[in-house]
Design a protein around this motif. Structure first.
Motif, short mmCIF file in Angstrom:
data_model
loop_
_atom_site.label_atom_id
_atom_site.label_comp_id
_atom_site.label_asym_id
_atom_site.label_seq_id
_atom_site.Cartn_x
_atom_site.Cartn_y
_atom_site.Cartn_z
N LYS A 1 -27.20 109.49 55.80
CA LYS A 1 -28.01 109.07 54.65
C LYS A 1 -28.45 107.61 54.76
O LYS A 1 -28.17 106.77 53.90
N LEU A 2 -29.14 107.37 55.85
CA LEU A 2 -29.72 106.05 56.10
C LEU A 2 -31.03 105.98 55.31
O LEU A 2 -31.82 106.93 55.36
N PRO A 3 -31.29 104.89 54.53
CA PRO A 3 -32.56 104.80 53.82
C PRO A 3 -33.73 104.95 54.79
O PRO A 3 -33.73 104.33 55.85
N ASP A 4 -34.69 105.78 54.44
CA ASP A 4 -35.80 106.13 55.33
C ASP A 4 -36.88 105.04 55.25
O ASP A 4 -37.88 105.20 54.57
N ARG A 5 -36.64 103.94 55.95
CA ARG A 5 -37.55 102.80 55.87
C ARG A 5 -37.90 102.27 57.25
O ARG A 5 -37.06 102.33 58.16
N PHE A 54 -29.96 100.08 66.35
CA PHE A 54 -29.80 100.10 67.82
C PHE A 54 -29.86 98.72 68.48
O PHE A 54 -29.30 98.53 69.55
N ASP A 55 -30.53 97.78 67.83
CA ASP A 55 -30.70 96.47 68.46
C ASP A 55 -29.38 95.84 68.91
O ASP A 55 -29.24 95.44 70.07
N PRO A 56 -28.37 95.75 68.02
CA PRO A 56 -27.11 95.14 68.47
C PRO A 56 -26.44 95.94 69.58
O PRO A 56 -25.75 95.38 70.44
N ILE A 57 -26.64 97.26 69.58
CA ILE A 57 -26.02 98.11 70.61
C ILE A 57 -26.65 97.81 71.96
O ILE A 57 -25.96 97.61 72.97
N PHE A 58 -27.99 97.76 71.97
CA PHE A 58 -28.68 97.48 73.23
C PHE A 58 -28.34 96.06 73.71
O PHE A 58 -28.14 95.83 74.90
N LYS A 59 -28.27 95.14 72.74
CA LYS A 59 -27.97 93.75 73.12
C LYS A 59 -26.58 93.63 73.74
O LYS A 59 -26.34 92.77 74.57
N ALA A 60 -25.68 94.53 73.33
CA ALA A 60 -24.33 94.51 73.90
C ALA A 60 -24.30 95.20 75.27
O ALA A 60 -23.24 95.34 75.89
N GLU A 104 -16.42 100.13 70.31
CA GLU A 104 -17.27 98.95 70.19
C GLU A 104 -18.56 99.28 69.43
O GLU A 104 -18.99 98.55 68.54
N THR A 105 -19.16 100.43 69.79
CA THR A 105 -20.40 100.84 69.14
C THR A 105 -20.17 101.12 67.65
O THR A 105 -20.95 100.71 66.79
N LEU A 106 -19.07 101.80 67.38
CA LEU A 106 -18.75 102.15 66.00
C LEU A 106 -18.67 100.88 65.13
O LEU A 106 -19.19 100.84 64.01
N LYS A 107 -18.05 99.86 65.68
CA LYS A 107 -17.91 98.60 64.96
C LYS A 107 -19.27 97.97 64.68
O LYS A 107 -19.57 97.55 63.56
N LEU A 108 -20.11 97.94 65.72
CA LEU A 108 -21.44 97.36 65.57
C LEU A 108 -22.26 98.12 64.53
O LEU A 108 -22.92 97.53 63.67
N VAL A 109 -22.17 99.45 64.59
CA VAL A 109 -22.96 100.28 63.69
C VAL A 109 -22.46 100.17 62.26
O VAL A 109 -23.24 100.10 61.32
N ALA A 135 -24.82 99.37 59.16
CA ALA A 135 -24.97 100.49 58.22
C ALA A 135 -24.66 100.02 56.79
O ALA A 135 -25.35 100.39 55.84
N ARG A 136 -23.64 99.19 56.68
CA ARG A 136 -23.29 98.67 55.35
C ARG A 136 -24.42 97.80 54.81
O ARG A 136 -24.83 97.93 53.67
N GLU A 137 -24.93 96.91 55.69
CA GLU A 137 -26.00 96.00 55.26
C GLU A 137 -27.23 96.75 54.76
O GLU A 137 -27.87 96.35 53.80
N ILE A 138 -27.59 97.84 55.44
CA ILE A 138 -28.84 98.50 55.04
C ILE A 138 -28.60 99.69 54.12
O ILE A 138 -29.52 100.42 53.79
#
Ligand code: ASP
Ligand code: MG
Length: 409
Positions: A268-272, A280-286, A316-321, A325-328
């Motif tokens: 249930k990610l806001p559809d924006r 994905f950005d932080p994941i790719f950056k890592a 690691e990914t779970l932490k980043l996400v 996820a909380r922020e958005i």
């Protein structure tokens, strides 16, 4: 009489005994009048041992120096091999990456071959008939030693085969060739006589470990036939070659299983606009590689976003996400490590409908639920519950007749 590149992996040169056996087998081919470039990996376990040594000095070894260190693994095996050949009365000399003029970019630890100046190799070949070249290493514009990334000796071999115009690049390994499925999982798995570059690329990226994927890309680009075969016997292995009309007739060539992935779902990610990027950005950056990605609408104005990463990157990914996820304002993040990805690969599915439905039907018959699906032109992958992995492979192998050479259209 032919010009041949042979590459022997770590287990094939894992002991002095094995190195002598390889020397004998190379000489056998030399006796037939062939000229041979022999590319060797480090003896089994050596590269890992060198990396461990470096970690005793520091947790974060300097990458230039790590390359200098790792390159010694192959330096040892080529010199021992050349000694063995000479002691058997045949001429040979060893060349390190820089002597063989294998030029790469400057990315230590995963350098790419830019070009090879074959003059020295060709000169030695003409004089001696056998030349041993250290796999996995090259030199950059500044004369620094570089390495090509783990498993990189396959790429050295194929690149050399292209550079000297060899008739074939023989990759000697500890299995008999490329199989229709992992024989440890599926007793009816068959060794394939031939497979196309495209199929091999898919299989390698899906987790089949026999050939390093970059070597197949190279082979495809320069049309180098690869013969994957065992160094423990004289049996014919599998030819990896450009596709032919014949090959297109077979619907599915192989079933590949990957149990190294884990799934993450952002529910249930806001559809924006921008939300996928923010996830994905932080994941790719890592530097984490994401494999499958699926997004679909859930509640009003919300989407579910699901993707997979390797199990080693799961936490690691779970932490980043979790953070993003909380922020958005996503509802929750779910993770599942108990999954497996089963894939079928085949040129024939490109122009034949019904392969996907047969795959789904086969899994349904075994009562296996499909979590995620992804496709390419010649591949279909399904994520399923981990405990059904082997059952799924065997069922698909049977369904597409792979035990008998594969169903034709
Ligand atoms: N010795 C290197 C490694 O272990 C390269 C290779 O074996 O292909 O990754
Ligand atoms: Mg290898």
């Amino acid at each position: 009489m032919a010009l041949i590149v042979q590459k022997y992996g770590g287990t094939s040169v894992g002991s002095i005994e094995r190195i002598k056996e390889v020397a004998e087998s190379v000489i056998e081919s030399r006796e037939k009048g062939n000229r041979l470039v022999v590319v060797l990996s480090a003896m089994a376990g050596q590269t890992d041992a060198l990396i461990r040594l470096s970690k005793e000095v520091t947790e974060t070894p300097d990458l230039r120096e790590l390359d200098v260190l790792m390159a010694t693994g192959e330096q040892a095996s080529v010199s021992l091999f050349a000694m063995a050949v000479k002691s058997m009365g045949y001429d040979c000399c060893s060349l390190l990456g820089f002597q063989a003029a294998i030029y790469t970019d400057q990315i230590h630890g995963k350098a790419r071959i830019k070009n090879i100046d074959a003059d020295r190799i060709l000169k030695e070949l003409k004089e001696r008939g056998i030349v041993a070249v250290a796999g996995f290493q090259g030199i950059d514009d500044g004369s620094n030693i570089t390495t090509l990334g783990r498993g990189g000796s396959d790429t050295t071999a194929v690149a050399l085969a292209a550079a000297i115009g060899a008739s074939v690049c023989e990759i000697y390994t500890d299995v008999e060739g490329i199989f229709s499925a992992d024989p440890n999982v599926c007793a009816r798995a068959r060794k394939l006589d031939r497979i196309s570059y495209e199929e091999m690329l898919e299989m390698a990226s899906l987790g089949a470990k026999v050939l390093d994927i970059r070597s197949v890309e190279f082979a495809k680009k320069f049309n180098v036939p690869i013969h994957v075969r065992s160094s423990f016997n004289r049996n014919e292995g599998t030819m990896v070659v450009a596709e032919s009309k014949e090959m297109e007739k077979i619907l599915v060539s192989g079933v590949v299983l990957d149990k190294n992935e884990a799934r993450i779902t952002v529910a249930k990610l806001p559809d924006r606009p921008g939300n996928a990027f923010r996830i994905f950005d932080p994941i790719f950056k890592a530097g984490i590689v994401v494999d499958m990605i699926v997004q679909n609408p859930s509640a009003e104005g919300r989407v579910d976003l699901t993707f997979t990463v390797t199990k080693t990157h799961f936490q690691e990914t779970l932490k980043l996400v979790d953070e993003v996820a909380r922020e958005i304002g996503a509802e929750k993040v779910l993770g599942d490590q108990d999954i497996a990805k089963v894939s079928i690969v085949g040129l024939g599915m490109r122009n034949h409908a019904g392969v996907a439905s047969k795959m789904f039907e086969t899994l349904a018959r075994e009562n296996i639920n499909i979590g995620l699906i992804s496709t390419s032109e010649i591949k279909i992958s399904c994520v399923i519950e981990g405990k059904y992995a082997e059952l799924a492979v065997r069922a698909l192998h049977d369904a597409f007749g792979l035990g008998n050479g594969g169903e034709k259209n």
